[in-house]
Scaffold this motif. Structure first.
Motif, PDB file in Angstrom:
ATOM      1  N   THR A  43      43.741  60.893 -74.941  1.00 21.70           N
ATOM      2  CA  THR A  43      42.489  61.094 -75.684  1.00 21.70           C
ATOM      3  C   THR A  43      41.978  59.709 -76.084  1.00 21.70           C
ATOM      4  N   ASN A  70      42.821  68.092 -72.492  1.00 25.23           N
ATOM      5  CA  ASN A  70      42.240  67.741 -73.804  1.00 25.23           C
ATOM      6  C   ASN A  70      40.724  67.765 -73.763  1.00 25.23           C
ATOM      7  N   GLN A  71      40.184  68.779 -73.096  1.00 23.26           N
ATOM      8  CA  GLN A  71      38.728  68.905 -72.960  1.00 23.26           C
ATOM      9  C   GLN A  71      38.140  69.925 -73.928  1.00 23.26           C
ATOM     10  N   ASP A  72      38.914  70.313 -74.956  1.00 22.73           N
ATOM     11  CA  ASP A  72      38.406  71.299 -75.906  1.00 22.73           C
ATOM     12  C   ASP A  72      37.288  70.713 -76.764  1.00 22.73           C
ATOM     13  N   GLU A  73      37.317  69.393 -76.934  1.00 24.16           N
ATOM     14  CA  GLU A  73      36.239  68.734 -77.672  1.00 24.16           C
ATOM     15  C   GLU A  73      35.556  67.720 -76.760  1.00 24.16           C
ATOM     16  N   GLU A  74      34.234  67.693 -76.813  1.00 16.68           N
ATOM     17  CA  GLU A  74      33.499  66.756 -75.966  1.00 16.68           C
ATOM     18  C   GLU A  74      33.659  65.335 -76.494  1.00 16.68           C
ATOM     19  N   TYR A  75      33.515  64.381 -75.593  1.00 19.79           N
ATOM     20  CA  TYR A  75      33.565  62.974 -75.972  1.00 19.79           C
ATOM     21  C   TYR A  75      32.377  62.277 -75.321  1.00 19.79           C
ATOM     22  N   ASP A  76      32.074  61.104 -75.804  1.00 26.79           N
ATOM     23  CA  ASP A  76      30.942  60.341 -75.291  1.00 26.79           C
ATOM     24  C   ASP A  76      31.414  59.446 -74.146  1.00 26.79           C
ATOM     25  N   THR A 105      38.138  75.651 -69.127  1.00 31.77           N
ATOM     26  CA  THR A 105      37.393  74.388 -69.284  1.00 31.77           C
ATOM     27  C   THR A 105      37.146  73.718 -67.925  1.00 31.77           C
ATOM     28  N   ARG A 108      34.015  71.519 -67.581  1.00 32.84           N
ATOM     29  CA  ARG A 108      34.080  70.304 -68.397  1.00 32.84           C
ATOM     30  C   ARG A 108      35.091  69.314 -67.809  1.00 32.84           C
ATOM     31  N   SER A 112      34.231  65.505 -66.628  1.00 37.61           N
ATOM     32  CA  SER A 112      35.000  64.387 -67.174  1.00 37.61           C
ATOM     33  C   SER A 112      35.656  63.577 -66.055  1.00 37.61           C
TER      34      SER A 112
END
Length: 264
Positions: A43, A70-76, A105, A108, A112
């Motif tokens: 992460t 670890n794609q449960d939350e989006e990141y920039d 997911t 996503r 990613s």
């Protein structure tokens, strides 16, 4: 002999009961001729925390990325790009696809994965790829995103000889972990015999997947020696020859000065 643990999660080891510190872990590894380490993030906050834990060391390089699980939350993606450009970061990842645990997911994960490869190409840093139950999509995205421009490694390889061949055709390296020592891993051993010595890496993926005879315990970088010894038998070479080849391959793939990969 000089061995490299080409993929470990130094931030995930048990520093409460098994190890006193990062220094302790690396000393145990050095006692078994494991002298360089690639610490891999899963992460972006984890990458930052891992660098704080490990600090600046001549014998540790870093990879920065977001694991497919670890794609449960989006990141920039811009934050990923900024962090991956840091000095000491030699790769993007680990990235890839895992449909076994989190098929929900999938979309996503694919997005990613593409971000990591594009940034890898932009920064001229290879990608570290994880795949599980996603072989065809993994190969397709690698091709579509022109991964040959930056290169990469399929880490903790668990696929078959055919998949290995397709990755080799893309210029990929293939890394074997303790799984190759497991009793039921004959298909994997067949693939290991097939992959040429100049495209092999060895790893622990610690703290996971400890090789025989340590299976069931927490894995640690020192155990890459067990993987190397097993792989040497499979390849019909001495462990010294396998160590030299995998160390050279590591330097080539990750653009690391070979002088860093020598005992002082």
């Amino acid at each position: 002999m000089f061995l490299v643990d080409s993929h470990c999660h130094l931030d995930g080891l048990d520093y409460q009961t098994l190890h006193h510190s990062v220094d302790d872990v690396l000393a145990k590894a050095a006692a078994r001729d494991v002298n360089f380490f690639l610490a891999v993030a899963t992460t972006l906050p984890g990458y930052t925390a891992m660098r704080e834990l490990i600090g600046q060391r001549e014998n540790v390089a870093f990879s920065c990325g977001v694991h497919p699980l670890n794609q449960d939350e989006e990141y920039d993606p811009e934050t990923l790009r900024e962090l991956a450009a840091h000095e000491g970061v030699v790769a993007l990842g680990e990235t890839g696809l895992d449909y076994f645990y989190t098929p929900e997911t999938k979309e996503r994960q694919q997005q990613s994965f593409r971000h990591h490869i594009r940034i890898g190409r932009e920064l001229n840093k290879p990608v570290i790829v994880h795949t599980r139950d996603a072989r065809e999509d993994t190969l397709s995205i690698l091709r579509e995103e022109k991964v040959t421009d930056c290169g990469g490694v399929l880490h903790c390889f668990t696929e078959d000889r055919e998949t290995a061949g397709k990755l080799l055709d893309m210029g990929f390296y293939i890394s074997f972990s303790g799984i190759v020592t497991f009793r039921n891993a004959e298909q994997l051993r067949d693939a290991a015999r097939y992959v040429p010595l100049d495209r092999l890496l060895v790893e622990t993926d610690s703290p996971y997947l400890a090789p025989v005879p340590h299976r069931g315990k927490e894995n640690q970088p020192a155990y890459v020696r067990d993987v190397a010894e097993y792989m040497a038998v499979l390849k019909g070479v001495s462990v010294d020859e396998l160590a030299a080849a995998t160390t050279e391959n590591f330097a080539t793939l990750f653009h690391i000065d070979p002088s860093r990969l020598q005992k002082s």
